[in-house]
Write a protein that holds these residues in place. Structure first.
Motif, PDB file in Angstrom:
ATOM      1  N   TYR A 149       3.806  -7.807  13.135  1.00  0.00           N
ATOM      2  CA  TYR A 149       3.542  -8.301  12.153  1.00  0.00           C
ATOM      3  C   TYR A 149       2.938  -7.210  11.288  1.00  0.00           C
ATOM      4  O   TYR A 149       1.878  -6.525  11.641  1.00  0.00           O
ATOM      5  CB  TYR A 149       2.788  -9.433  12.064  1.00  0.00           C
ATOM      6  N   ASP A 150       3.328  -6.839   9.922  1.00  0.00           N
ATOM      7  CA  ASP A 150       2.893  -5.829   9.050  1.00  0.00           C
ATOM      8  C   ASP A 150       1.830  -6.500   8.249  1.00  0.00           C
ATOM      9  O   ASP A 150       2.358  -7.001   7.105  1.00  0.00           O
ATOM     10  CB  ASP A 150       3.780  -5.109   8.579  1.00  0.00           C
ATOM     11  N   ASP A 151       0.700  -6.528   8.261  1.00  0.00           N
ATOM     12  CA  ASP A 151      -0.484  -7.164   7.400  1.00  0.00           C
ATOM     13  C   ASP A 151      -0.221  -6.489   5.925  1.00  0.00           C
ATOM     14  O   ASP A 151      -0.470  -7.076   4.962  1.00  0.00           O
ATOM     15  CB  ASP A 151      -1.714  -6.916   7.847  1.00  0.00           C
ATOM     16  N   GLU A 152      -0.053  -5.116   5.794  1.00  0.00           N
ATOM     17  CA  GLU A 152      -0.027  -4.446   4.620  1.00  0.00           C
ATOM     18  C   GLU A 152       1.102  -5.102   3.591  1.00  0.00           C
ATOM     19  O   GLU A 152       0.901  -5.237   2.476  1.00  0.00           O
ATOM     20  CB  GLU A 152       0.136  -2.937   4.918  1.00  0.00           C
ATOM     21  N   LEU A 153       2.415  -4.952   4.392  1.00  0.00           N
ATOM     22  CA  LEU A 153       3.501  -5.520   3.659  1.00  0.00           C
ATOM     23  C   LEU A 153       3.433  -6.987   3.214  1.00  0.00           C
ATOM     24  O   LEU A 153       3.953  -7.405   2.359  1.00  0.00           O
ATOM     25  CB  LEU A 153       4.655  -5.363   4.568  1.00  0.00           C
ATOM     26  N   GLY A 163       0.615  -8.516   2.510  1.00  0.00           N
ATOM     27  CA  GLY A 163      -0.097  -8.712   1.303  1.00  0.00           C
ATOM     28  C   GLY A 163      -1.587  -9.038   1.628  1.00  0.00           C
ATOM     29  O   GLY A 163      -2.455  -9.010   0.790  1.00  0.00           O
ATOM     30  N   GLU A 164      -1.887  -9.434   2.998  1.00  0.00           N
ATOM     31  CA  GLU A 164      -3.369  -9.506   3.213  1.00  0.00           C
ATOM     32  C   GLU A 164      -3.326  -9.295   4.422  1.00  0.00           C
ATOM     33  O   GLU A 164      -2.601  -9.330   5.688  1.00  0.00           O
ATOM     34  CB  GLU A 164      -3.641 -10.993   3.121  1.00  0.00           C
ATOM     35  N   SER A 165      -4.770  -9.306   5.287  1.00  0.00           N
ATOM     36  CA  SER A 165      -4.871  -8.832   6.669  1.00  0.00           C
ATOM     37  C   SER A 165      -5.833  -9.747   7.286  1.00  0.00           C
ATOM     38  O   SER A 165      -5.875  -9.963   8.594  1.00  0.00           O
ATOM     39  CB  SER A 165      -6.176  -7.775   6.681  1.00  0.00           C
ATOM     40  N   ARG A 182      -5.759 -13.085   9.554  1.00  0.00           N
ATOM     41  CA  ARG A 182      -4.875 -13.820  10.252  1.00  0.00           C
ATOM     42  C   ARG A 182      -5.570 -15.029  10.961  1.00  0.00           C
ATOM     43  O   ARG A 182      -6.813 -15.346  10.497  1.00  0.00           O
ATOM     44  CB  ARG A 182      -4.596 -12.762  11.769  1.00  0.00           C
ATOM     45  N   ASN A 223      -0.653 -15.083   4.539  1.00  0.00           N
ATOM     46  CA  ASN A 223      -0.052 -14.904   5.911  1.00  0.00           C
ATOM     47  C   ASN A 223       0.248 -16.350   6.634  1.00  0.00           C
ATOM     48  O   ASN A 223       0.629 -16.439   7.815  1.00  0.00           O
ATOM     49  CB  ASN A 223      -0.951 -14.309   6.899  1.00  0.00           C
TER      50      ASN A 223
END
Length: 344
Positions: free
Chosen positions: A184-188, A190-192, A194, A263
């Motif tokens: 999973y790409d947090d940057e793409l 939109g938020e980190s 989880r 997310n």
């Protein structure tokens, strides 16, 4: 002999009755484009084929609420054309993704009836299922509706109030086949934030607001083929206003929740819901969420978060829900309890 359909009234229902709703609908990328134009929707899994492929899916499915709106719209001519109010939801589950090119149809079973004391209306409970072209159930939910009687003197049916679960058990949540959030790409996204970053009881003000326009809500209601009179006919209400379809408010609030819950990618269950006050064109919808629970799933990197989503007209920063009398405050439009999938 009349050939037009006035819709069903309360005395037209009986427990155990199964209604196959008319006009199956094939959904395509056009529905996605219109959905994203109507609502400020930015969840990555429903916006990008590449993001979905990196999450183990063949491509991006259509938004969960597209499936809900299409199935709901099928039921309106048979269930709520003569409704006074749509009262609530329970035991909702998304059971399979809906893909561009799928054809959806709906059927409902009457599971409860209760005439109101005024003798002029009654409550009808139905369990609705949305099926695709292969007969696979993609969505199911219970809703209950207050429906007018045709004849006030018609005898009241035996009262049957179904016992409904207050929350879908996490063990019964269906994760789409192949879904995983290991890469999973947090940057793409939109938020980190989880699953582990959220605490039960935490409340999140989603900050942004959307003013409802007459043209937009009318386009949305037509898009979902919702024929309820209160949404179309300004003469149907004494105040001359067209009532905003409650699902329009759900989609607005869910889209607004991206800011703080980017997310929470997929809605997988609808535990409960109430349209608590009417919404009209000119109202500005805002939203806040409360974290109610968290759970694990068997899918790699995928957890579940249970959220209360509240839509309001006006300020949402104080998280106010009910007054001292226990009733919903007049500015509260929606109180929705759902499970979503989120990376761990």
């Amino acid at each position: 002999m009349t050939k037009t359909n006035p819709g069903r009234f309360f005395e037209d229902y009986h427990v155990g009755q199964v209604i196959r709703h008319a006009v199956p609908r094939t959904v395509a990328e056009g529905e996605r484009a219109l959905y994203h134009a109507l609502y400020p929707q930015r969840f990555a899994l429903y916006s990008s084929d590449e993001f979905a492929a990196d999450s183990g899916l063949d491509s991006s499915p259509l938004d969960d609420l597209i499936a809900f709106h299409v199935v709901f719209g099928k039921t309106v001519p048979d269930i709520s054309l003569n409704a006074v109010a749509n009262l609530g939801y329970a035991e909702g589950r998304w059971l399979a993704p809906v893909w561009p090119g799928d054809t959806l149809r709906a059927e409902s079973e009457v599971i409860g009836l209760k005439q109101n004391s005024n003798g002029e209306s009654g409550v009808v409970w139905v369990r609705t299922r949305g099926l695709n072209q292969m007969g696979q159930v993609v969505l199911e939910y219970v809703r209950w509706v207050m429906v007018r009687k045709r004849d006030r003197d018609a005898p009241a049916p035996e009262t049957v109030v179904p016992k409904l679960e207050t929350v879908v058990d996490p063990a019964d949540l269906v994760v789409p086949e192949g879904l995983n959030f290991v890469e999973y790409d947090d940057e793409l996204a939109g938020e980190s934030h989880r699953l582990g970053d959220y605490k039960i009881g935490e409340k999140i003000d989603h900050i942004d607001g959307v003013t409802v326009e007459e043209a937009e809500h009318m386009l949305a209601t037509r898009l979902w083929q919702n024929t309820a009179k209160v949404h179309f006919d300004a003469t149907n209400r004494a105040d001359g206003k067209r009532l905003i379809y409650g699902g329009h408010v759900i989609s607005l609030a869910r889209a607004l929740s991206f800011n703080g819950l980017a997310n929470a990618q997929m809605m997988v269950a609808l535990n409960a819901g109430a349209h608590t006050n009417p919404c009209f064109a000119g109202d500005t919808v805002r939203a806040w969420s409360e974290v109610l629970d968290k759970a694990e799933t068997d899918a790699p990197g995928v957890g579940a978060i249970r959220l209360r989503l509240v839509a309001t007209k006006g300020d949402s920063a104080d998280f106010a829900l009910r007054g001292e009398d226990g009733r919903y405050l007049p500015e509260v439009l929606l109180d929705l309890d759902y499970w979503a999938l989120m990376p761990v």
